[in-house]
Scaffold this motif. Structure first.
Motif, PDB file in Angstrom:
ATOM      1  N   ALA A 160       0.818  -1.161   0.104  1.00 30.25           N
ATOM      2  CA  ALA A 160      -0.126   0.106  -0.119  1.00 30.25           C
ATOM      3  C   ALA A 160       0.798   0.828  -0.078  1.00 30.25           C
ATOM      4  O   ALA A 160       0.075   2.122  -0.107  1.00 30.25           O
ATOM      5  N   GLY A 161       2.612   1.042  -0.193  1.00 34.98           N
ATOM      6  CA  GLY A 161       2.821   2.551  -0.073  1.00 34.98           C
ATOM      7  C   GLY A 161       3.307   2.817   1.720  1.00 34.98           C
ATOM      8  O   GLY A 161       4.248   4.075   1.620  1.00 34.98           O
ATOM      9  N   LYS A 162       2.991   1.884   2.704  1.00 30.49           N
ATOM     10  CA  LYS A 162       3.536   2.537   3.558  1.00 30.49           C
ATOM     11  C   LYS A 162       5.187   2.431   4.564  1.00 30.49           C
ATOM     12  O   LYS A 162       5.224   3.867   4.347  1.00 30.49           O
ATOM     13  N   THR A 163       5.918   1.590   3.849  1.00 29.32           N
ATOM     14  CA  THR A 163       7.589   1.527   3.578  1.00 29.32           C
ATOM     15  C   THR A 163       7.674   3.660   3.038  1.00 29.32           C
ATOM     16  O   THR A 163       7.857   4.348   3.786  1.00 29.32           O
ATOM     17  N   THR A 164       7.197   3.297   2.002  1.00 27.74           N
ATOM     18  CA  THR A 164       7.436   4.811   0.984  1.00 27.74           C
ATOM     19  C   THR A 164       6.928   6.051   1.902  1.00 27.74           C
ATOM     20  O   THR A 164       7.641   6.730   2.154  1.00 27.74           O
ATOM     21  N   VAL A 165       5.616   6.099   2.300  1.00 26.84           N
ATOM     22  CA  VAL A 165       5.093   6.915   2.955  1.00 26.84           C
ATOM     23  C   VAL A 165       5.761   7.573   3.954  1.00 26.84           C
ATOM     24  O   VAL A 165       6.956   8.446   4.063  1.00 26.84           O
ATOM     25  N   ALA A 166       6.498   6.934   5.422  1.00 23.91           N
ATOM     26  CA  ALA A 166       7.799   6.381   6.632  1.00 23.91           C
ATOM     27  C   ALA A 166       8.453   6.698   6.262  1.00 23.91           C
ATOM     28  O   ALA A 166       9.370   8.406   6.773  1.00 23.91           O
ATOM     29  N   ALA A 167       9.468   6.946   4.861  1.00 17.06           N
ATOM     30  CA  ALA A 167      10.527   7.775   4.776  1.00 17.06           C
ATOM     31  C   ALA A 167      10.537   8.849   4.290  1.00 17.06           C
ATOM     32  O   ALA A 167      10.828  10.199   3.961  1.00 17.06           O
ATOM     33  N   LEU A 168       9.455   9.229   3.430  1.00 15.99           N
ATOM     34  CA  LEU A 168       8.700  10.703   2.875  1.00 15.99           C
ATOM     35  C   LEU A 168       9.098  11.568   3.821  1.00 15.99           C
ATOM     36  O   LEU A 168       9.134  12.172   4.248  1.00 15.99           O
ATOM     37  N   LEU A 169       7.749  10.727   5.378  1.00 16.01           N
ATOM     38  CA  LEU A 169       7.870  11.313   6.164  1.00 16.01           C
ATOM     39  C   LEU A 169       8.618  11.333   6.595  1.00 16.01           C
ATOM     40  O   LEU A 169       9.520  13.258   7.175  1.00 16.01           O
ATOM     41  N   GLY A 170      10.137  11.076   7.566  1.00 17.63           N
ATOM     42  CA  GLY A 170      11.156  11.249   8.302  1.00 17.63           C
ATOM     43  C   GLY A 170      12.023  12.164   7.248  1.00 17.63           C
ATOM     44  O   GLY A 170      13.022  13.256   7.878  1.00 17.63           O
ATOM     45  N   THR A 171      11.930  11.812   5.840  1.00 18.09           N
ATOM     46  CA  THR A 171      13.114  12.756   5.272  1.00 18.09           C
ATOM     47  C   THR A 171      12.950  14.364   5.376  1.00 18.09           C
ATOM     48  O   THR A 171      13.162  15.136   5.107  1.00 18.09           O
ATOM     49  N   ALA A 172      11.187  14.293   5.011  1.00 20.44           N
ATOM     50  CA  ALA A 172      11.044  15.946   5.249  1.00 20.44           C
ATOM     51  C   ALA A 172      11.019  16.425   6.199  1.00 20.44           C
ATOM     52  O   ALA A 172      11.903  17.352   6.599  1.00 20.44           O
ATOM     53  N   TYR A 173      10.535  15.749   7.294  1.00 22.29           N
ATOM     54  CA  TYR A 173      11.692  16.330   9.606  1.00 22.29           C
ATOM     55  C   TYR A 173      12.999  16.438   9.093  1.00 22.29           C
ATOM     56  O   TYR A 173      12.924  17.745   9.870  1.00 22.29           O
ATOM     57  N   ALA A 174      13.349  15.568   8.854  1.00 24.05           N
ATOM     58  CA  ALA A 174      15.273  16.274   8.815  1.00 24.05           C
ATOM     59  C   ALA A 174      15.485  16.904   7.641  1.00 24.05           C
ATOM     60  O   ALA A 174      16.459  18.113   8.214  1.00 24.05           O
ATOM     61  N   HIS A 175      14.673  17.500   7.103  1.00 21.16           N
ATOM     62  CA  HIS A 175      15.234  18.493   5.960  1.00 21.16           C
ATOM     63  C   HIS A 175      14.824  19.789   6.420  1.00 21.16           C
ATOM     64  O   HIS A 175      15.535  20.722   6.399  1.00 21.16           O
ATOM     65  N   TYR A 176      13.587  20.071   7.441  1.00 17.42           N
ATOM     66  CA  TYR A 176      12.496  21.515   7.570  1.00 17.42           C
ATOM     67  C   TYR A 176      13.649  22.063   9.411  1.00 17.42           C
ATOM     68  O   TYR A 176      13.014  22.498   9.752  1.00 17.42           O
ATOM     69  N   ARG A 177      13.778  20.357   9.914  1.00 15.16           N
ATOM     70  CA  ARG A 177      13.775  20.653  11.410  1.00 15.16           C
ATOM     71  C   ARG A 177      15.103  20.162  11.622  1.00 15.16           C
ATOM     72  O   ARG A 177      15.855  19.920  11.287  1.00 15.16           O
ATOM     73  N   GLN A 178      15.612  21.470  13.279  1.00 14.76           N
ATOM     74  CA  GLN A 178      16.568  21.475  13.075  1.00 14.76           C
ATOM     75  C   GLN A 178      17.273  20.400  14.329  1.00 14.76           C
ATOM     76  O   GLN A 178      18.788  19.619  15.001  1.00 14.76           O
ATOM     77  N   ASP A 179      15.841  19.364  15.289  1.00 17.20           N
ATOM     78  CA  ASP A 179      16.151  18.508  16.312  1.00 17.20           C
ATOM     79  C   ASP A 179      16.655  17.505  15.854  1.00 17.20           C
ATOM     80  O   ASP A 179      15.856  16.967  14.621  1.00 17.20           O
ATOM     81  N   PRO A 180      17.080  16.538  16.139  1.00 15.02           N
ATOM     82  CA  PRO A 180      16.972  14.458  15.587  1.00 15.02           C
ATOM     83  C   PRO A 180      15.806  14.491  15.657  1.00 15.02           C
ATOM     84  O   PRO A 180      15.246  14.299  16.470  1.00 15.02           O
ATOM     85  N   VAL A 181      16.203  13.550  14.361  1.00 11.96           N
ATOM     86  CA  VAL A 181      14.827  12.800  13.959  1.00 11.96           C
ATOM     87  C   VAL A 181      14.904  11.173  13.420  1.00 11.96           C
ATOM     88  O   VAL A 181      16.138  11.228  13.426  1.00 11.96           O
ATOM     89  N   LEU A 182      14.203  10.529  14.164  1.00 11.25           N
ATOM     90  CA  LEU A 182      14.558   9.417  14.637  1.00 11.25           C
ATOM     91  C   LEU A 182      13.348   8.169  13.409  1.00 11.25           C
ATOM     92  O   LEU A 182      11.895   8.809  13.389  1.00 11.25           O
ATOM     93  N   LEU A 183      13.530   7.867  12.976  1.00  9.06           N
ATOM     94  CA  LEU A 183      12.709   6.442  11.819  1.00  9.06           C
ATOM     95  C   LEU A 183      12.986   5.416  12.116  1.00  9.06           C
ATOM     96  O   LEU A 183      13.976   4.790  12.413  1.00  9.06           O
ATOM     97  N   VAL A 184      12.264   4.599  12.849  1.00  8.16           N
ATOM     98  CA  VAL A 184      11.971   3.305  13.532  1.00  8.16           C
ATOM     99  C   VAL A 184      10.730   1.761  12.633  1.00  8.16           C
ATOM    100  O   VAL A 184      10.207   2.373  12.623  1.00  8.16           O
ATOM    101  N   GLU A 185      12.110   1.303  12.885  1.00  7.22           N
ATOM    102  CA  GLU A 185      11.356   0.044  11.924  1.00  7.22           C
ATOM    103  C   GLU A 185      10.614  -1.352  12.765  1.00  7.22           C
ATOM    104  O   GLU A 185      11.229  -1.734  13.419  1.00  7.22           O
ATOM    105  N   ALA A 186       9.361  -1.099  12.806  1.00  2.00           N
ATOM    106  CA  ALA A 186       8.615  -1.889  13.096  1.00  2.00           C
ATOM    107  C   ALA A 186       8.118  -3.103  12.826  1.00  2.00           C
ATOM    108  O   ALA A 186       6.908  -3.295  13.337  1.00  2.00           O
ATOM    109  N   ASP A 187       8.776  -3.512  12.116  1.00  2.00           N
ATOM    110  CA  ASP A 187       8.012  -4.606  11.369  1.00  2.00           C
ATOM    111  C   ASP A 187       9.450  -5.332  10.745  1.00  2.00           C
ATOM    112  O   ASP A 187       9.975  -5.238   9.661  1.00  2.00           O
ATOM    113  N   PRO A 188       9.751  -6.448  11.344  1.00  2.00           N
ATOM    114  CA  PRO A 188      10.973  -6.759  11.471  1.00  2.00           C
ATOM    115  C   PRO A 188      10.803  -7.400  10.657  1.00  2.00           C
ATOM    116  O   PRO A 188      11.693  -7.980   9.621  1.00  2.00           O
ATOM    117  N   ALA A 189      10.152  -8.782  10.643  1.00  2.00           N
ATOM    118  CA  ALA A 189      10.023  -9.664   9.296  1.00  2.00           C
ATOM    119  C   ALA A 189       9.580  -9.774   8.001  1.00  2.00           C
ATOM    120  O   ALA A 189      10.640  -9.611   7.071  1.00  2.00           O
TER     121      ALA A 189
END
Length: 392
Positions: A160-189
């Protein structure tokens, strides 16, 4: 006194606990005497000694044990700290034999479309409107936070594009914000977030970090266990790509609670619903994103889930944004009409247009995204972040 002065030898033998011959010079018998045997271990019973008369015995009490000393606070031993897991070996995200099969990444739009858009911007006022929109979006994304915001991304099914959306969100926050941004993968399988973010090797995972993070750690200590990404962002993978890797809710909760104070925004790429970790992540986050394909069956199943969420506490659906991702250049449905139907449930809806670069499924490179995709990703990130700010 026949043998009367032998009592001294008897006493010595009794004190030694041995039955050897009498001591020399005590007037003992001249008959042969067997050699003395080794003394047996001291008995815990009181020693006895024979008096001169040979009938009366005196008791020698044992030495009383020393009274136990109460340890002072400085003498109380501290319990040993639990041992940290040994460092796992690094593992490549993509096998070297498979990485050679990937073609050169292409831009999100063909050349003709990019040229046409550039001409329109020159002869119209669309460029000014675009700049004004980006300015408002940047201001929304740069709002300060008092505590770390956690945003969960999930879907009804795979693809459904879930991981793509998560990557886009994390990249956008890291680009615009000054504080650290974390991306967590809770889909280990079956997660592919490290591949989408361009990570080359993996080491520590979410389950590993659950037993490592301690309150006294600094941000520098914590980031030593994470994968460094561009623009002040880090990745915590769910596994090293093993089939059957598991992540229980207890480990997930420990990690998220421990890491929240280090990062301004955390984006969680969850399992598909109704997985247990995904349900926990949705309920604990300040905002939720539900990815859905822009197809008839994708919209139908998403609408059913939103109707179910209407029966939950109101903040659940109020803090949810649906992302309709177009997987082909010409979707088989009216995307805007479908978005309006989904908005009627109370959830927000954003449309992610078709992008050739995203459709390839490789590492995300923002400079290759089509201009409409970059604008849509920024709008999505701003809306989700504002929703997360409403819930403390």
């Amino acid at each position: 006194m026949p043998n009367g002065d032998n009592w001294q030898g008897d006493v010595l033998r009794d004190l030694r606990g041995a039955s050897g011959p009498p001591a020399a010079g005590t007037g003992g018998s001249s008959s042969p005497v067997p050699p003395a045997q080794p003394a047996p271990p001291a008995s815990p019973t009181p020693h006895t000694a024979t008096q001169a008369s040979g009938t009366e015995r005196m008791t020698v009490p044992p030495t009383p044990p020393a009274p136990a000393r109460t340890p002072t606070p400085t003498q109380i031993p501290t319990p040993p700290r639990p041992r940290r897991p040994s460092a796992p070996d690094s593992r490549a995200v993509v096998d070297s034999a498979l990485s050679g099969t990937a073609r050169r990444p292409q831009r999100g739009e063909p050349v003709a479309v990019r040229v046409t858009r550039a001409v329109r911007r020159i002869v119209s006022s669309s460029a000014a409107r675009e700049v004004a929109e980006l300015t408002r979006t940047a201001e929304a994304l740069q709002q300060p936070v008092t505590t770390g915001r956690q945003i969960a991304v999930t879907s009804i099914r795979g693809g459904a594009g879930k991981t793509t959306v998560a990557a886009l969100l994390g990249t956008a926050y890291a680009h615009y914000r000054q504080d650290p941004v974390l991306l967590v993968e809770a889909d280990p399988a079956l997660g592919s977030l490290p591949l989408r973010l361009g990570a080359e090797t993996l080491r520590w995972t979410t389950a590993d970090l659950a037993d490592i993070v301690e309150p006294q750690m600094s941000l520098l200590d914590v980031t030593g266990y994470l994968v460094q990404l561009p623009e002040n962002a880090w990745l915590l993978p769910g596994s090293q790509g093993q089939i059957g890797a598991m992540l229980d809710t207890s480990a997930y909760e420990r990690v998220m609670v421990a890491l929240r104070r280090y990062f301004g925004v955390t984006v969680v790429d969850c399992e598909t619903l109704p997985a247990e970790v995904a349900r926990v992540a949705l309920s604990a986050s300040q905002a939720r994103v539900l990815a859905a394909p822009a197809t008839l069956d994708g919209v139908t199943s998403t609408y059913a889930v939103l109707q179910w969420m209407q029966g939950l506490p109101r903040h659940m659906i109020d803090g949810t944004v649906v992302v309709l991702s177009s997987t082909v250049a010409r979707p088989g449905i009216d995307v805007e009409a479908a978005a309006e139907k989904l908005r009627s449930t109370g959830a927000g809806v954003q449309v992610l247009p078709y992008d050739r670069h995203l459709a390839a499924g490789g590492a995300l490179r923002t400079e290759l995204l089509a201009q409409p995709t970059r604008l849509a990703a920024a709008r999505l990130a701003a809306e989700v972040f504002q929703l997360s700010q409403k819930r403390r």
